[in-house]
Design a protein around this motif. Sequence first.
Motif, PDB file in Angstrom:
ATOM      1  N   THR A  35       0.837  -1.207   0.000  1.00  0.00           N
ATOM      2  CA  THR A  35       0.000   0.000   0.000  1.00  0.00           C
ATOM      3  C   THR A  35       0.865   1.247   0.000  1.00  0.00           C
ATOM      4  O   THR A  35       0.647   2.165  -0.793  1.00  0.00           O
ATOM      5  N   CYS A  65      -8.136  10.277  -1.648  1.00  0.00           N
ATOM      6  CA  CYS A  65      -9.308   9.852  -2.440  1.00  0.00           C
ATOM      7  C   CYS A  65      -8.917   9.618  -3.891  1.00  0.00           C
ATOM      8  O   CYS A  65      -9.363   8.638  -4.506  1.00  0.00           O
ATOM      9  N   LEU A  68      -7.100   6.286  -4.117  1.00  0.00           N
ATOM     10  CA  LEU A  68      -8.014   5.144  -4.082  1.00  0.00           C
ATOM     11  C   LEU A  68      -8.769   4.992  -5.405  1.00  0.00           C
ATOM     12  O   LEU A  68      -8.965   3.876  -5.888  1.00  0.00           O
ATOM     13  N   ARG A  82      -9.071  -2.477  -2.945  1.00  0.00           N
ATOM     14  CA  ARG A  82      -9.049  -1.059  -2.604  1.00  0.00           C
ATOM     15  C   ARG A  82      -9.373  -0.865  -1.131  1.00  0.00           C
ATOM     16  O   ARG A  82      -8.734  -0.071  -0.441  1.00  0.00           O
ATOM     17  N   ASN A  83     -10.332  -1.614  -0.612  1.00  0.00           N
ATOM     18  CA  ASN A  83     -10.688  -1.482   0.800  1.00  0.00           C
ATOM     19  C   ASN A  83      -9.578  -1.985   1.725  1.00  0.00           C
ATOM     20  O   ASN A  83      -9.421  -1.470   2.833  1.00  0.00           O
ATOM     21  N   ARG A  85      -6.408  -1.606   1.023  1.00  0.00           N
ATOM     22  CA  ARG A  85      -5.483  -0.460   1.003  1.00  0.00           C
ATOM     23  C   ARG A  85      -6.000   0.642   1.927  1.00  0.00           C
ATOM     24  O   ARG A  85      -5.236   1.263   2.661  1.00  0.00           O
ATOM     25  N   LEU A  86      -7.301   0.863   1.891  1.00  0.00           N
ATOM     26  CA  LEU A  86      -7.904   1.873   2.755  1.00  0.00           C
ATOM     27  C   LEU A  86      -7.738   1.502   4.225  1.00  0.00           C
ATOM     28  O   LEU A  86      -7.457   2.362   5.069  1.00  0.00           O
ATOM     29  N   HIS A  90      -6.057   3.720   7.139  1.00  0.00           N
ATOM     30  CA  HIS A  90      -6.743   4.011   8.408  1.00  0.00           C
ATOM     31  C   HIS A  90      -5.853   3.650   9.588  1.00  0.00           C
ATOM     32  O   HIS A  90      -5.740   4.421  10.548  1.00  0.00           O
TER      33      HIS A  90
END
Length: 101
Positions: A35, A65, A68, A82-83, A85-86, A90
Amino acid sequence: MSVTPLPALIQRFFIGRLQTQLGASRHTIAGYRDTFRLLLGYVSQHRQQLPSQSTLEDLDAALLCAFLDHLEHQRGNGIRTRNCRLAALHAFFHFVSYEAP
């Protein structure tokens, strides 16, 4: 006010938080590593600066954003990837909220 360089924060996140405190698996660490490799490459392209010159302030909401969206549309990553990586981002910013408020 002194600004902590982004590379130093990332190093403390991986060594101090993930490995030492949480004992994260090698798969988690590898996913988080990927990531940040992708993110720093993206920042380097869009801000025309070396990753070692980046600061925490360079990672604003609009850039994250866009990163992503880039993963999903240009790289062809699915929503699950993608989630993931998010989730790594976080976790990093949760760590940063205590290290460099």
